[in-house]
Write a protein that holds these residues in place. Structure first.
Motif, PDB file in Angstrom:
ATOM      1  N   ASN A 125       0.734  -0.911  -0.108  1.00  0.00           N
ATOM      2  CA  ASN A 125       0.175  -0.284  -0.284  1.00  0.00           C
ATOM      3  C   ASN A 125       1.210   1.033  -0.080  1.00  0.00           C
ATOM      4  O   ASN A 125       0.504   2.456  -0.647  1.00  0.00           O
TER       5      ASN A 125
ATOM      6  N   LYS B 207       1.992   1.665  -2.939  1.00  0.00           N
ATOM      7  CA  LYS B 207       1.107   2.260  -4.860  1.00  0.00           C
ATOM      8  C   LYS B 207       0.072   3.549  -4.041  1.00  0.00           C
ATOM      9  O   LYS B 207       0.235   3.808  -4.859  1.00  0.00           O
ATOM     10  N   TYR B 208       0.012   3.515  -3.217  1.00  0.00           N
ATOM     11  CA  TYR B 208      -0.598   5.433  -3.181  1.00  0.00           C
ATOM     12  C   TYR B 208       0.596   6.398  -2.425  1.00  0.00           C
ATOM     13  O   TYR B 208       0.502   7.208  -1.959  1.00  0.00           O
TER      14      TYR B 208
ATOM     15  N   ASP C 210       5.235   5.915   4.810  1.00  0.00           N
ATOM     16  CA  ASP C 210       4.931   6.880   3.985  1.00  0.00           C
ATOM     17  C   ASP C 210       5.076   7.899   3.242  1.00  0.00           C
ATOM     18  O   ASP C 210       4.012   8.150   4.503  1.00  0.00           O
TER      19      ASP C 210
ATOM     20  N   ARG D   3     -12.451   1.008  -0.092  1.00  0.00           N
ATOM     21  CA  ARG D   3     -11.860   2.058  -1.472  1.00  0.00           C
ATOM     22  C   ARG D   3     -11.672   3.111  -1.319  1.00  0.00           C
ATOM     23  O   ARG D   3     -12.474   4.289  -1.548  1.00  0.00           O
ATOM     24  N   ALA D   4     -10.866   4.412  -0.810  1.00  0.00           N
ATOM     25  CA  ALA D   4     -10.746   6.011  -1.017  1.00  0.00           C
ATOM     26  C   ALA D   4     -11.323   5.864  -2.430  1.00  0.00           C
ATOM     27  O   ALA D   4     -12.350   7.241  -2.690  1.00  0.00           O
TER      28      ALA D   4
ATOM     29  N   SER E 271      -7.709  -4.071  -4.107  1.00  0.00           N
ATOM     30  CA  SER E 271     -10.190  -5.138  -4.421  1.00  0.00           C
ATOM     31  C   SER E 271     -10.523  -4.011  -3.291  1.00  0.00           C
ATOM     32  O   SER E 271     -11.375  -4.288  -3.171  1.00  0.00           O
ATOM     33  N   GLY E 272      -9.783  -3.346  -2.018  1.00  0.00           N
ATOM     34  CA  GLY E 272     -10.267  -2.966  -1.089  1.00  0.00           C
ATOM     35  C   GLY E 272     -10.027  -4.074   0.848  1.00  0.00           C
ATOM     36  O   GLY E 272     -11.071  -3.967   1.673  1.00  0.00           O
TER      37      GLY E 272
ATOM     38  N   LEU F  10      -6.417  -3.924   3.692  1.00  0.00           N
ATOM     39  CA  LEU F  10      -6.209  -3.760   5.201  1.00  0.00           C
ATOM     40  C   LEU F  10      -7.250  -4.323   6.180  1.00  0.00           C
ATOM     41  O   LEU F  10      -7.007  -4.826   7.061  1.00  0.00           O
TER      42      LEU F  10
HETATM   43  P1  ADP Z   1      -6.308  -2.586  -2.127  1.00  0.00           P
HETATM   44  O1  ADP Z   1      -6.351  -3.192  -2.240  1.00  0.00           O
HETATM   45  O2  ADP Z   1      -7.892  -0.443  -2.505  1.00  0.00           O
HETATM   46  O3  ADP Z   1      -5.866  -1.091  -1.256  1.00  0.00           O
HETATM   47  P2  ADP Z   1      -7.153  -1.326   1.080  1.00  0.00           P
HETATM   48  O4  ADP Z   1      -7.555  -2.445   1.686  1.00  0.00           O
HETATM   49  O5  ADP Z   1      -5.287  -1.959   1.370  1.00  0.00           O
HETATM   50  O6  ADP Z   1      -7.196  -1.839  -0.402  1.00  0.00           O
HETATM   51  O7  ADP Z   1      -7.299   0.017   1.596  1.00  0.00           O
HETATM   52  C1  ADP Z   1      -8.461   0.129   1.490  1.00  0.00           C
HETATM   53  C2  ADP Z   1      -8.724   1.995   1.026  1.00  0.00           C
HETATM   54  O8  ADP Z   1      -7.483   2.634   1.759  1.00  0.00           O
HETATM   55  C3  ADP Z   1      -7.303   1.717  -0.262  1.00  0.00           C
HETATM   56  O9  ADP Z   1      -8.100   2.034  -1.288  1.00  0.00           O
HETATM   57  C4  ADP Z   1      -6.552   3.124  -0.293  1.00  0.00           C
HETATM   58  O10 ADP Z   1      -8.036   4.118  -0.791  1.00  0.00           O
HETATM   59  C5  ADP Z   1      -6.333   3.130   1.122  1.00  0.00           C
HETATM   60  N1  ADP Z   1      -4.972   3.168   1.611  1.00  0.00           N
HETATM   61  C6  ADP Z   1      -4.748   2.565   2.271  1.00  0.00           C
HETATM   62  N2  ADP Z   1      -3.507   2.076   2.605  1.00  0.00           N
HETATM   63  C7  ADP Z   1      -3.198   3.641   2.131  1.00  0.00           C
HETATM   64  C8  ADP Z   1      -1.892   4.059   2.042  1.00  0.00           C
HETATM   65  N3  ADP Z   1      -0.288   4.267   2.641  1.00  0.00           N
HETATM   66  N4  ADP Z   1      -1.755   5.636   1.973  1.00  0.00           N
HETATM   67  C9  ADP Z   1      -2.958   6.008   1.340  1.00  0.00           C
HETATM   68  N5  ADP Z   1      -4.016   5.868   1.372  1.00  0.00           N
HETATM   69  C10 ADP Z   1      -4.109   4.253   1.405  1.00  0.00           C
END
Ligand code: ADP
Length: 448
Positions: free
Chosen positions: A356, A359-360, A384, A403-404, A413-414, A417
């Motif tokens: 994550n 990715k983000y 991060d 997912r945000a 996939s959301g 976490l």
């Molecule tokens: P995904 O597979 O969408 O990453 P997660 O359950 O891992 O699903 O994360 C849920 C949401 O939380 C993500 O869609 C993202 O919007 C937000 N998110 C998770 N980790 C981070 C991060 N390190 N920085 C920013 N946003 C995050």
């Protein structure tokens, strides 16, 4: 009544029956005890009464004109005590005076004289007196059973038993019915719920006793069940929705690939199909993991692990992904740092959090994995300097499928976490997150 039939009786009837049996047993012990106590005290009182009465009669026996006479007018009602019978006998055996009922009572006593318990029932006393040269005998007979009080008392006691049992039966039936009313309410609510309506609640029970507590617990359980059923429904609908999107893309691309003459377009379609397939496979394995976890079918085996090595190997596996964005992964875990955790689950947790972060993360950004100590507690931090999470999204990111930014991010996939949260719970720990939009995110994990 057979045992089976007793078992089928209503609880209020059972309570009433038990109460009646208990009352009958108590009464059968108490009433004779009270009766015998009263009888005993009457017996003691009788000896005194016989002496007082005898002395009153003795005073009334006088000589008048050379004859012995008894002034019966002095012996009006009350002077001779109840249960005491007196006869005055002259020297030659003539009866000069009989107190009230004494004639027949002396007769009865005479008849019963040779019987076994004569002395228990009858008390006898003789006083002699010389009047005008004649020897007069004042014979006193006492019988507590000939006392009206004892008879009345016995009747009252015998009447009390059925009246008490009747009142006890009515009262205990009424009270037990009232006390069990909330339980009937609970049963009715449970019947409605078995029809599928989880919004039902037990209402109108204000008592704070055991039944009130039961109703409260039942309502709380219903609330939790309703929430969890809703969550399950939401989960099923989200899962089918999430899987339908890649399926639609795959169907469209397959048709395109089949009917196009252009080899480049065909190749592009197959590439999209492959990507969607990978996404779907990942999502399905994540779903499988979550459902296994919730059903308790997951193998959990904590052991001593070197956290530094684990972070190293996860960083290696994600190196190409990080390189593609120019992101640096900093393993700041002390090399000797050991943790007590399940290897496969904790690796999954590290993968999800670090992935994550990449990715983000922003191009050329950083992901830091470190340990910090708060009091006695060890905490793992994954931070991060990426895009961050808004305040509105922050409380929801651990929900399944959340997912945000769904529109922009088609790769997530959301579920990542949710899996992290479940792994942390399995380890008996907790996870928290701090984030500032545009600046970065920091996850803190405890419990290993
Ligand atoms: P995904 O597979 O969408 O990453 P997660 O359950 O891992 O699903 O994360 C849920 C949401 O939380 C993500 O869609 C993202 O919007 C937000 N998110 C998770 N980790 C981070 C991060 N390190 N920085 C920013 N946003 C995050």
């Amino acid at each position: 009544m057979k045992w089976k039939k007793i078992k089928q009786l209503k609880l209020s009837t059972k309570i009433t029956l038990l109460y009646l049996i208990l009352s009958a047993v108590l009464l059968s012990v108490l009433i004779p005890a009270v009766y015998f106590m009263v009888e005993n005290s009457l017996r003691e009182g009788l000896s005194g009464n016989m002496l007082i009465s005898a002395s009153a009669v003795s005073n009334a026996v006088v000589e008048e004109n050379g004859e012995v006479v008894v002034h019966s007018s002095q012996l009006e009602w009350g002077v001779i005590k109840p249960g005491v019978y007196i006869q005055v006998v002259s020297q030659n055996g003539d009866v000069l005076y009989w107190s009230r009922d004494a004639e027949w009572v002396f007769d009865i006593a005479e008849h019963e004289k040779n019987e076994k318990n004569w002395e228990l029932e009858w008390s006898y006393l003789t006083e002699s007196k010389e009047v005008g040269g004649q020897k007069i005998q004042i014979q006193v007979l006492g019988n507590i059973y000939y006392n009206d009080f004892l008879n009345k008392f016995l009747w009252i006691l015998l009447l009390i038993i059925p009246c008490y049992l009747l009142l006890a039966a009515i009262g205990s039936k009424f009270l037990s019915k009232r006390a069990l009313q909330p339980i009937r309410q609970i049963t009715m609510t449970a019947k409605k719920i078995s029809g599928g309506d989880l919004s039902e609640r037990i209402e109108g029970i204000e008592s704070h006793d055991e039944v009130g507590e039961l109703a409260d617990t039942f309502n709380r359980m219903l609330e939790e069940l309703e929430v969890s059923f809703q969550r399950e429904r939401q989960f099923t609908s989200d899962a089918s929705h999430e899987l339908r999107t890649p399926m639609t893309v795959i169907t469209a691309c397959t048709e395109d690939a089949l009917y196009t003459e252009d080899a480049a377009i065909r190749e592009e379609n197959i590439r999209v199909i492959q990507k969607e397939n990978e996404r779907m496979t990942k999502m399905l394995s994540q779903l499988l993991m979550l459902s296994r976890g919730y059903e308790g079918r997951c193998h959990f085996q904590p052991e001593q692990l070197c956290l530094y090595d684990m972070v190293e190997s996860v960083s290696e596996s994600l190196a190409s992904m990080a390189e593609a964005k120019g992101i640096q992964i900093h393993n700041q875990i002390p090399e000797q740092q050991m943790i007590d955790a399940d290897q496969s689950l904790f690796t999954q947790l590290l993968v999800n959090l670090i992935e994550n972060g990449i990715k983000y993360g922003n191009e050329g950004g950083n992901v830091w994995v470190s340990m910090e100590k708060k009091g006695e507690q060890q905490r793992l931090c994954v931070a991060d300097d990426g895009i961050g999470i808004s305040k509105e999204d922050l409380p929801k990111i651990f929900e399944r499928f959340y997912r945000a930014d769904k529109a922009r991010d088609r790769n997530g996939s959301g579920l990542g976490l949710s899996i992290v949260k479940w792994i942390v719970t399995m380890h008996g720990g907790d996870i928290s997150v701090e984030s500032t939009l545009g600046k970065g995110t920091r996850f803190v994990v405890t419990g290993f």
